[in-house]
Write a protein that holds these residues in place. Structure first.
Motif, mmCIF file in Angstrom:
data_model
loop_
_atom_site.group_PDB
_atom_site.id
_atom_site.type_symbol
_atom_site.label_atom_id
_atom_site.label_comp_id
_atom_site.label_asym_id
_atom_site.label_seq_id
_atom_site.Cartn_x
_atom_site.Cartn_y
_atom_site.Cartn_z
ATOM 1 N N GLY A 177 1.680 13.492 10.949
ATOM 2 C CA GLY A 177 0.926 12.326 11.382
ATOM 3 C C GLY A 177 -0.222 12.046 10.432
ATOM 4 N N LEU A 178 -0.932 10.988 10.724
ATOM 5 C CA LEU A 178 -2.076 10.582 9.912
ATOM 6 C C LEU A 178 -3.263 11.490 10.200
ATOM 7 C CD1 LEU A 178 -3.428 8.393 8.049
ATOM 8 C CD2 LEU A 178 -4.079 7.215 10.166
ATOM 9 N N GLN A 198 6.683 13.221 3.566
ATOM 10 C CA GLN A 198 6.271 12.345 4.658
ATOM 11 C C GLN A 198 4.954 11.668 4.297
ATOM 12 O OE1 GLN A 198 7.935 11.915 7.596
ATOM 13 N NE2 GLN A 198 9.530 13.454 7.280
ATOM 14 N N PHE A 199 4.909 10.365 4.514
ATOM 15 C CA PHE A 199 3.673 9.604 4.299
ATOM 16 C C PHE A 199 3.352 8.815 5.563
ATOM 17 C CE2 PHE A 199 4.516 10.686 -0.022
ATOM 18 C CZ PHE A 199 3.286 10.648 -0.665
ATOM 19 N N VAL A 207 4.665 7.076 10.435
ATOM 20 C CA VAL A 207 5.124 8.052 9.450
ATOM 21 C C VAL A 207 6.477 7.628 8.906
ATOM 22 C CG1 VAL A 207 5.768 10.456 9.064
ATOM 23 C CG2 VAL A 207 3.835 9.909 10.557
ATOM 24 N N GLN A 208 6.587 7.707 7.579
ATOM 25 C CA GLN A 208 7.829 7.278 6.920
ATOM 26 C C GLN A 208 8.223 8.311 5.857
ATOM 27 O OE1 GLN A 208 8.283 3.063 6.193
ATOM 28 N NE2 GLN A 208 8.931 3.473 4.080
ATOM 29 N N ALA A 213 4.055 7.850 -2.330
ATOM 30 C CA ALA A 213 3.516 6.783 -1.485
ATOM 31 C C ALA A 213 4.373 5.524 -1.591
ATOM 32 C CB ALA A 213 2.084 6.471 -1.906
ATOM 33 N N PRO A 214 4.902 5.022 -0.471
ATOM 34 C CA PRO A 214 5.763 3.838 -0.512
ATOM 35 C C PRO A 214 5.050 2.635 -1.129
ATOM 36 C CG PRO A 214 5.882 4.905 1.633
ATOM 37 C CD PRO A 214 4.749 5.550 0.894
ATOM 38 N N ALA A 215 5.823 1.870 -1.871
ATOM 39 C CA ALA A 215 5.273 0.653 -2.466
ATOM 40 C C ALA A 215 5.326 -0.512 -1.489
ATOM 41 C CB ALA A 215 6.037 0.304 -3.738
ATOM 42 N N ALA A 216 6.193 -0.403 -0.487
ATOM 43 C CA ALA A 216 6.357 -1.491 0.485
ATOM 44 C C ALA A 216 5.261 -1.428 1.554
ATOM 45 C CB ALA A 216 7.731 -1.403 1.137
ATOM 46 N N ASN A 217 5.102 -2.543 2.246
ATOM 47 C CA ASN A 217 4.146 -2.590 3.353
ATOM 48 C C ASN A 217 4.667 -1.771 4.531
ATOM 49 O OD1 ASN A 217 2.773 -4.337 1.722
ATOM 50 N ND2 ASN A 217 3.129 -6.160 2.969
#
Length: 232
Positions: A177-178, A198-199, A207-208, A213-217
Motif C-alpha cells: 500500500g501507499l 508494486q507501485f 496499487v498497480q 513507476a508507471p507512465a500512465a495516469n
C-alpha cells in the motif's frame, strides 16, 4: 451612554460598570441559576451531550449559550426568558431524537450520515471532498492509530458526529500500500520494506503491478505521481 461620556481614564466605569454594587451579589445568584439550568438541560438531552456533538447538538448548545449570556450580565433582563428558551431547545432536541430513531431518512438528513473514507487500502477521494476533509488530515488520523501503510486499512469511516473509526485487515499477511508517513521524514520512510514490483498512486493509494513507476495516469483518480508500495 453618550459618546462624550466615554473617557479612557474612567477606570471605574471600565472595571465596575454603571451598576450598583448590589448587582454583583445578584450576578452570583444568576451564575448559579444558569449553571444549574445548563446542567439540567444537558441531562435532559441525554448522555451524548457529554461526548462529541453532532451538528444538531452543537446548534442546541450554541443557542443555550446565546440565551444565557445576555441574562447573565444584563441587569435589565430577567431569568424567566432563559428558562423558556431552554425548555424550547430541550423540547425540539428530544423531538428530533425521537423522530430520528424512527425514521432513518430523517436521521441522515438532520444528523448527517457516516462516510467511507478508505476502502481496501484506497482513499475515496470523492468522499473526502464531500466531507471537506483534506488527505493530510485523514492520514494524520490514521498515523495516530499506528497505521503507517494504507494497505493495512480495510475500512476507515467518518461517523456522523465527526469521529473516525478504523477497521484493519485481521490476517497478518503483509499487504502492499501507499506509505502514509510524512514525506519530510525521509529517513523513516526509507526504513519501510518495499513491495517488489508494486507501485502505489500517491493520490488515492491504488496499487498497480509494475517494475518501474508507471507512465500512465492512475486508473482510479487520474493522478500521475506514483510511489513504491510498502508492506510495513
Amino acid at each position: 451612554m453618550k459618546p462624550e461620556d466615554i473617557h479612557l481614564s474612567d477606570w471605574g466605569r471600565m472595571l465596575v460598570g454603571e451598576v450598583p454594587a448590589s448587582f454583583y451579589l445578584e450576578v452570583v445568584i444568576r451564575v448559579v441559576f444558569i449553571y444549574l439550568l445548563l446542567l439540567l438541560s444537558m441531562r435532559l438531552m441525554g448522555n451524548r451531550m457529554g461526548k462529541t456533538l453532532t451538528r444538531n447538538e452543537m446548534v442546541a448548545m450554541v443557542s443555550l449559550a446565546a440565551a444565557n449570556g445576555v441574562a447573565l450580565m444584563a441587569p435589565d433582563r430577567g431569568l424567566l426568558p432563559v428558562v423558556v428558551v431552554a425548555a424550547i431547545i430541550v423540547g425540539y432536541q428530544q423531538l428530533f431524537a425521537w423522530y430520528a430513531f424512527r425514521n432513518k431518512r430523517f436521521e441522515s438528513l438532520v444528523l448527517d450520515d457516516l462516510s467511507v473514507l478508505v476502502e481496501d487500502g484506497r482513499l475515496q477521494l470523492d468522499k473526502l471532498e464531500e466531507g471537506v476533509l483534506c488527505r493530510t488530515q485523514l492520514l494524520a488520523k490514521l498515523r495516530k492509530q499506528g497505521i503507517a501503510n494504507l494497505g493495512q486499512v480495510r475500512r476507515a469511516y467518518q461517523e456522523a458526529n465527526g469521529n473516525f473509526s478504523l477497521i484493519t485487515f485481521e490476517d497478518e499477511t503483509p499487504r502492499p500500500g501507499l506509505s502514509i508517513l510524512p514525506t519530510i521524514d525521509t529517513a523513516f520512510r526509507d526504513e519501510q520494506a518495499k513491495a517488489p514490483g508494486q507501485f502505489a498512486c500517491a493520490s488515492c493509494g491504488h496499487v498497480q503491478p509494475a517494475q518501474q513507476a508507471p507512465a500512465a495516469n492512475c486508473p482510479r483518480c487520474q493522478a500521475r505521481e506514483w510511489q513504491p508500495a510498502v508492506v510495513q
